[in-house]
Scaffold this active site. Structure first.
Site, PDB file in Angstrom:
ATOM      1  N   ASP A  91     -28.448 -18.570 -67.876  1.00 33.32           N
ATOM      2  CA  ASP A  91     -27.491 -18.416 -66.782  1.00 33.32           C
ATOM      3  C   ASP A  91     -26.103 -18.208 -67.379  1.00 33.32           C
ATOM      4  O   ASP A  91     -25.865 -18.488 -68.550  1.00 33.32           O
ATOM      5  CB  ASP A  91     -27.547 -19.656 -65.882  1.00 33.32           C
ATOM      6  N   ASP A 126     -21.865 -13.612 -61.460  1.00 38.33           N
ATOM      7  CA  ASP A 126     -21.735 -13.218 -60.058  1.00 38.33           C
ATOM      8  C   ASP A 126     -20.901 -14.267 -59.323  1.00 38.33           C
ATOM      9  O   ASP A 126     -20.522 -15.288 -59.887  1.00 38.33           O
ATOM     10  CB  ASP A 126     -23.107 -13.063 -59.419  1.00 38.33           C
ATOM     11  N   CYS A 277     -51.353 -39.771 -57.890  1.00 37.47           N
ATOM     12  CA  CYS A 277     -51.452 -38.633 -58.800  1.00 37.47           C
ATOM     13  C   CYS A 277     -52.361 -39.036 -59.954  1.00 37.47           C
ATOM     14  O   CYS A 277     -52.505 -40.229 -60.260  1.00 37.47           O
ATOM     15  CB  CYS A 277     -50.054 -38.266 -59.309  1.00 37.47           C
ATOM     16  N   CYS A 279     -52.071 -37.323 -63.074  1.00 37.13           N
ATOM     17  CA  CYS A 279     -51.531 -36.726 -64.292  1.00 37.13           C
ATOM     18  C   CYS A 279     -51.570 -37.760 -65.419  1.00 37.13           C
ATOM     19  O   CYS A 279     -51.814 -38.942 -65.178  1.00 37.13           O
ATOM     20  CB  CYS A 279     -50.110 -36.225 -64.043  1.00 37.13           C
TER      21      CYS A 279
END
Length: 489
Positions: A91, A126, A277, A279
């Site tokens: 960026d 930008d 979860c 994981c």
């Protein structure tokens, strides 16, 4: 620049983005973890080896302004400094411009710096225009962004891809014209910018409006990055709208606030009794053992879980595209939060855009909510069937009633699809799985189909046999269509 689409579902797609300077081809949809050059909660090398990251994003403006890192990254290159072999996006300082109102680099300087450090995808400076500003400001800042994109397009960037951010605040027409301008440059990847304020305020309907407006201005072969969309609950919806790339700082930022990400929302660690979860982090900890860790260790474990949850959702989205049931996944996610429902409804309001790239045939259509009646498969079915001619006395029957022999033609009527010739009744999407209790919207869409068939065939005499359709649907049926209600006989 090579971006190849391999599979479609709605406006969502599986694709391959070639990043020549990094020597890799990234499968999309893809998640780009944000790496802060100074604070690395998870080592970038682990992002690739343990989580499957093919691409990440870091901030060239921070590197450019760092006394500690600037010379090192210029000498060694960004891949070596980060220890990451995949594609690296950088960026430009636009985020800092949005946050602090000024940056001390211009587009030419920062593009050259990104080229010098070996970025695979660079970004010009930008002007990110926030939501809800006066139109005059949005137009002026968009014009400045467009000037900078044209400057970036004129620079020698070799095989580095360059982002063409699409701005326009909350004005859909400006987003569309900005995208058309960006599409006309020689730039390569198309981020929809200034989305973070909308995402932070859960204004998901407006996020989708901005994305679909940008998509109308871009060619179908243009890769789209949704800037700032790093929460896994958004991925399915954004992909269905046509986004291909996502950057996530949320995995680390939320971890530092003791927040635990799931595809259905966010939980605070101190409010969890169980870890929902499987994981590696959740398989070896419970909430109590995570809370007992010291700050840095706890934050790292939570960041690891957040990454696992995010990449798992990206894989789930990819499989849904391949299986042709992405919109069913979006509907499931839309039930998790009212703002997600707003986003999904905004997406369905642009059904013609989804239908343009949606495959003509998939697996089984599952009707899972009232919104299912407005999916592109239903729209396409109505468009095609309304063009088929009928003549004479025509029976449109929701179910067999024993009077079929009295008519010249008999068509079945299945909400939400409406009238269908018997010969097509076993073809997609008429093989849909439907619940026995349909929402009124399904009958209203079927009534739309009856009305369109009547409008296209004014010489035919139509009779609709139904069973207790709601008044909201029957009110859409033309007066010259005879109605027989089996529930009242």
């Amino acid at each position: 620049m090579v971006f190849e689409v391999r599979d479609w579902d709605g406006a969502g797609r599986l694709g391959e983005l070639e990043v020549p300077r990094s020597g890799v081809t990234v499968e999309t949809p893809a998640l780009m973890p944000v790496v802060n050059p100074h604070v690395q909660t998870v080592d970038p090398g682990r992002l690739e080896s343990e989580f499957g990251a093919e691409i990440l994003i870091t901030n060239a403006y921070v590197l450019h302004g760092s006394d500690d890192l600037r010379d090192d990254v210029l000498e060694r290159g960004v891949h070596d400094v980060l220890g990451f072999d995949g594609a690296v996006v950088t960026d430009s300082g636009s985020f800092q411009l949005a946050e602090y109102g000024d940056v001390d680099v211009d587009t030419q300087e920062i593009i050259q710096f990104q080229l010098d450090i070996g970025s695979g995808v660079g970004t010009p400076v930008d002007v990110p225009t926030p939501p809800d500003v006066p139109r005059e400001r949005a137009e002026a800042e968009l014009a400045e962004t467009q000037d900078r994109l044209e400057l970036a397009d004129s620079l020698e960037t070799g095989d580095m891809l360059v982002n063409a951010p699409i701005q326009g605040s909350t004005y859909s027409d400006l987003r569309e014209s900005a995208a058309r301008h960006a599409d006309g440059t020689g730039l390569d990847v198309f981020p929809v910018g200034a989305m973070v304020p909308l995402l932070n305020d859960y204004r998901y309907g407006e996020v989708i409006e901005a994305v679909t407006a940008a998509k109308r201005g871009l060619g179908t072969d243009r890769p789209v990055h949704l800037f700032g969309a790093g929460h896994p609950m958004m991925f399915a919806l954004a992909v269905a709208a046509g986004c291909d790339l996502f950057d996530s700082a949320a995995y680390a930022l939320y971890a530092r606030d003791d927040r635990y990400l799931t595809a259905r929302g966010t939980h605070r660690l101190d409010e969890l009794d169980y870890l929902p979860c499987s994981c590696p982090v959740c398989a070896t900890h419970d909430p109590g053992s995570l809370r007992a860790l010291d700050g840095e260790a706890r934050h790292e474990r939570l960041a690891e879980h957040n990454l696992h949850a995010s990449f798992a959702e990206i894989r789930r989205v990819k499989q849904a595209i391949r299986a042709g049931n992405l919109l069913e996944l979006v509907e499931e996610r839309a039930r998790s939060h009212p703002a997600m429902a707003d986003g999904y409804r905004a997406l369905l309001e642009r059904g013609e855009q989804l239908e343009a790239t949606d495959p003509a045939s998939k697996g089984t259509f599952f009707y899972v909510s009232g919104e299912s009646a407005d999916r592109p498969e239903v729209r396409r079915h109505h468009d095609r069937l309304s063009r088929l001619p009928v003549s004479g006395e025509v029976l449109l029957a929701e179910e067999l009633s024993g009077i079929e022999d009295e008519y010249d033609e008999v068509w079945r009527v299945v909400p939400p699809f409406g009238p269908t010739p018997s010969a097509l009744h076993e073809t997609y999407p008429m093989t849909a799985e439907l619940p026995s209790r349909l929402a009124d919207r399904a009958f209203e869409r079927a009534a739309d189909g009856v009305a369109r068939l009547a409008d296209e065939n004014p010489e035919a005499s139509l009779t609709l046999v139904h069973r207790g359709w709601p008044d909201s649907a029957l009110g859409q049926v033309p007066e010259d269509v005879e109605l027989i209600d089996l529930a009242g006989t």
